[in-house]
Write an enzyme that holds these catalytic residues in place. Structure first.
Site, mmCIF file in Angstrom:
data_model
loop_
_atom_site.group_PDB
_atom_site.id
_atom_site.type_symbol
_atom_site.label_atom_id
_atom_site.label_comp_id
_atom_site.label_asym_id
_atom_site.label_seq_id
_atom_site.Cartn_x
_atom_site.Cartn_y
_atom_site.Cartn_z
ATOM 1 N N TYR A 88 0.103 -0.687 -2.349
ATOM 2 C CA TYR A 88 -0.408 -1.427 -1.181
ATOM 3 C C TYR A 88 -1.642 -2.264 -1.573
ATOM 4 O O TYR A 88 -1.778 -3.428 -1.181
ATOM 5 C CB TYR A 88 -0.741 -0.392 -0.113
ATOM 6 C CG TYR A 88 -1.275 -0.893 1.195
ATOM 7 C CD1 TYR A 88 -0.443 -1.526 2.116
ATOM 8 C CD2 TYR A 88 -2.608 -0.680 1.550
ATOM 9 C CE1 TYR A 88 -0.933 -1.939 3.345
ATOM 10 C CE2 TYR A 88 -3.108 -1.090 2.766
ATOM 11 C CZ TYR A 88 -2.262 -1.721 3.672
ATOM 12 O OH TYR A 88 -2.758 -2.126 4.888
ATOM 13 N N LYS A 97 -2.052 -6.232 -1.143
ATOM 14 C CA LYS A 97 -3.054 -6.721 -0.199
ATOM 15 C C LYS A 97 -4.083 -7.632 -0.862
ATOM 16 O O LYS A 97 -4.532 -8.604 -0.252
ATOM 17 C CB LYS A 97 -3.743 -5.539 0.501
ATOM 18 C CG LYS A 97 -2.850 -4.869 1.560
ATOM 19 C CD LYS A 97 -2.300 -5.887 2.546
ATOM 20 C CE LYS A 97 -1.936 -5.313 3.899
ATOM 21 N NZ LYS A 97 -1.259 -6.317 4.753
HETATM 22 P P1 NAI Z 1 1.801 -1.097 12.720
HETATM 23 O O1 NAI Z 1 2.728 -0.201 11.987
HETATM 24 O O2 NAI Z 1 1.294 -0.639 14.043
HETATM 25 O O3 NAI Z 1 2.449 -2.540 12.883
HETATM 26 C C1 NAI Z 1 3.138 -3.172 11.850
HETATM 27 C C2 NAI Z 1 4.411 -3.762 12.413
HETATM 28 O O4 NAI Z 1 5.103 -4.475 11.383
HETATM 29 C C3 NAI Z 1 5.388 -2.711 12.942
HETATM 30 O O5 NAI Z 1 5.695 -2.961 14.292
HETATM 31 C C4 NAI Z 1 6.612 -2.851 12.040
HETATM 32 O O6 NAI Z 1 7.847 -2.606 12.701
HETATM 33 C C5 NAI Z 1 6.491 -4.289 11.580
HETATM 34 N N1 NAI Z 1 7.213 -4.522 10.337
HETATM 35 C C6 NAI Z 1 7.235 -3.742 9.240
HETATM 36 N N2 NAI Z 1 8.017 -4.271 8.291
HETATM 37 C C7 NAI Z 1 8.502 -5.424 8.792
HETATM 38 C C8 NAI Z 1 9.349 -6.440 8.277
HETATM 39 N N3 NAI Z 1 9.890 -6.336 7.049
HETATM 40 N N4 NAI Z 1 9.615 -7.506 9.053
HETATM 41 C C9 NAI Z 1 9.102 -7.608 10.298
HETATM 42 N N5 NAI Z 1 8.303 -6.658 10.856
HETATM 43 C C10 NAI Z 1 7.998 -5.592 10.101
HETATM 44 O O7 NAI Z 1 0.569 -1.378 11.722
HETATM 45 P P2 NAI Z 1 -0.862 -2.076 11.936
HETATM 46 O O8 NAI Z 1 -1.894 -1.060 11.593
HETATM 47 O O9 NAI Z 1 -0.941 -2.766 13.219
HETATM 48 O O10 NAI Z 1 -0.867 -3.089 10.725
HETATM 49 C C11 NAI Z 1 -0.729 -4.489 10.860
HETATM 50 C C12 NAI Z 1 -1.153 -5.147 9.558
HETATM 51 O O11 NAI Z 1 -2.534 -4.902 9.315
HETATM 52 C C13 NAI Z 1 -0.418 -4.637 8.329
HETATM 53 O O12 NAI Z 1 -0.188 -5.706 7.433
HETATM 54 C C14 NAI Z 1 -1.385 -3.666 7.713
HETATM 55 O O13 NAI Z 1 -1.170 -3.490 6.339
HETATM 56 C C15 NAI Z 1 -2.693 -4.360 8.018
HETATM 57 N N6 NAI Z 1 -3.848 -3.483 7.981
HETATM 58 C C16 NAI Z 1 -4.032 -2.560 8.972
HETATM 59 C C17 NAI Z 1 -5.141 -1.737 8.920
HETATM 60 C C18 NAI Z 1 -5.441 -0.786 10.000
HETATM 61 O O14 NAI Z 1 -6.544 -0.188 9.963
HETATM 62 N N7 NAI Z 1 -4.565 -0.588 10.982
HETATM 63 C C19 NAI Z 1 -6.070 -1.765 7.775
HETATM 64 C C20 NAI Z 1 -5.819 -2.822 6.847
HETATM 65 C C21 NAI Z 1 -4.730 -3.633 6.947
#
Ligand code: NAI
Length: 319
Positions: A164, A168
């Site tokens: 990851y 990232k």
């Molecule tokens: P989340 O799991 O709540 O949302 C991510 C969404 O992406 C999910 O709804 C999932 O179904 C969708 N998804 C996954 N693979 C997919 C694909 N191949 N095509 C289309 N949709 C897809 O996660 P969250 O926490 O909201 O994360 C959002 C972004 O922020 C991610 O890129 C994550 O790596 C990044 N991030 C989040 C952090 C946090 O503290 N929550 C920290 C650092 C980065």
């Protein structure tokens, strides 16, 4: 004109908008008048399975509040299809938020080929494919706003997240170059490293923290960065808990180890290590040119000096 940052007439594509941060972005843009493509593959947090429910629920919520939204259930690995949904439904694409993500956390030695590949494919390749599909449309209209989503795990490293972290920080690099290449077409691009409670963080953070770190605290930064009036491009921002700050590179003054007509040695590196790593006289290079420009000058200067010294020595040689 109102002071409110509006997005009337703008088409915003948000990947992974069925949950967490992406959902918060979708609701925020829709509330401000944007037409939103709510993309979500609908699989698990580790990237298994798929379904339409996650995207549909967000679209329903937006529409029930009087907003405009359409669902798309393709993976970001099918970038063209996501952009096609925007074009077919709303006729154009103005903003892309590359938010979709999954986790396959394992300590470094235990990462399988598949756990490595799927993380690169969804985060890095997916962001590339969606953005590349939108690019010609943005270029033609002379306008675009792009967000790539990095992570503190990439910037600083994090135990159990080598796959990851690599993806990232790769996104931060991608953002830097896309920002440079987009400038002349009115395309601006920034990168954020957010922190928020979500299904990705609920397994690693205490419940109270997950609840306190609301995705809604991150969304306003993304909204501003994508507005017409925002001039920022090529930036990297850490965002969370209602705080936002900008990052930049810092470099020590360093040490010149090469001396005229002498070979550079590992011992010289060792003997200068304190100076090489001393940040008291640091600088903040902002571009590739700024970073390497002085090294080119240095090498040219020394080569010239050596050449002149050699010529002088030759001219003193008895014929
Ligand atoms: P989340 O799991 O709540 O949302 C991510 C969404 O992406 C999910 O709804 C999932 O179904 C969708 N998804 C996954 N693979 C997919 C694909 N191949 N095509 C289309 N949709 C897809 O996660 P969250 O926490 O909201 O994360 C959002 C972004 O922020 C991610 O890129 C994550 O790596 C990044 N991030 C989040 C952090 C946090 O503290 N929550 C920290 C650092 C980065």
């Amino acid at each position: 004109m109102s002071d409110t940052l509006r997005f009337d007439g703008k088409v915003v594509l948000i990947t992974g908008a069925g949950n967490g941060l992406g959902k918060a972005y979708a609701l925020a843009f829709a509330e401000r008048g944007a037409s939103v493509v709510v993309n979500d593959l609908g699989g698990s947090a580790t990237g298994v399975g798929k379904g339409s429910k996650a995207a549909d629920l967000v679209v329903q919520e937006i529409v029930s509040k009087g907003g405009k939204a359409v669902a798309n259930y393709d993976s970001v690995e099918d970038g063209e299809k996501l952009v096609k949904t925007a074009l077919d439904t709303f006729g154009k694409i103005d903003v892309v938020i590359n938010n979709a993500g999954i986790l396959r956390d394992k300590s470094f030695a235990r990462i399988s080929d598949e756990d490595w590949d799927i993380i690169q494919r969804v985060h890095l390749r997916g962001s590339f494919l969606v953005t590349r599909a939108a690019w010609p449309h943005m270029k033609e209209q002379g306008y675009g706003r792009i967000i790539f989503v990095s992570s503190s795990a990439g910037i600083y490293g994090n135990f159990g997240q080598a796959n990851y972290s690599a993806a990232k920080l790769g996104l931060a690099g991608l953002s830097n170059t896309v920002a440079l290449e987009g400038k002349k077409y009115g395309i601006q691009c920034n990168c954020i490293a957010p922190i928020a409670g979500s299904r990705l963080t609920e397994t690693v953070m205490p419940k109270e923290i997950v609840q306190a770190l609301k995705p809604e605290y991150v969304a306003p930064v993304v909204v501003y960065l994508c507005h017409d009036t925002c001039q920022e491009t090529g930036g990297l921002f850490e965002v969370g808990a209602g705080w936002v700050g900008k990052l930049r590179w810092e470099r020590t003054e360093g040490a010149v180890l090469r001396q005229k007509n002498k070979t550079i040695t590992a011992e010289a590196v060792r003997d200068n290590w304190a100076k090489i790593t001393d940040f008291s006289q640091s600088t903040h290079p902002r571009s590739n040119q700024e970073s390497s420009g002085f090294m080119i000058q240095l090498v040219n200067g020394m080569d010239q000096e050596e050449k002149e010294a050699q010529e002088a020595a030759n001219s003193n040689d008895p014929v």
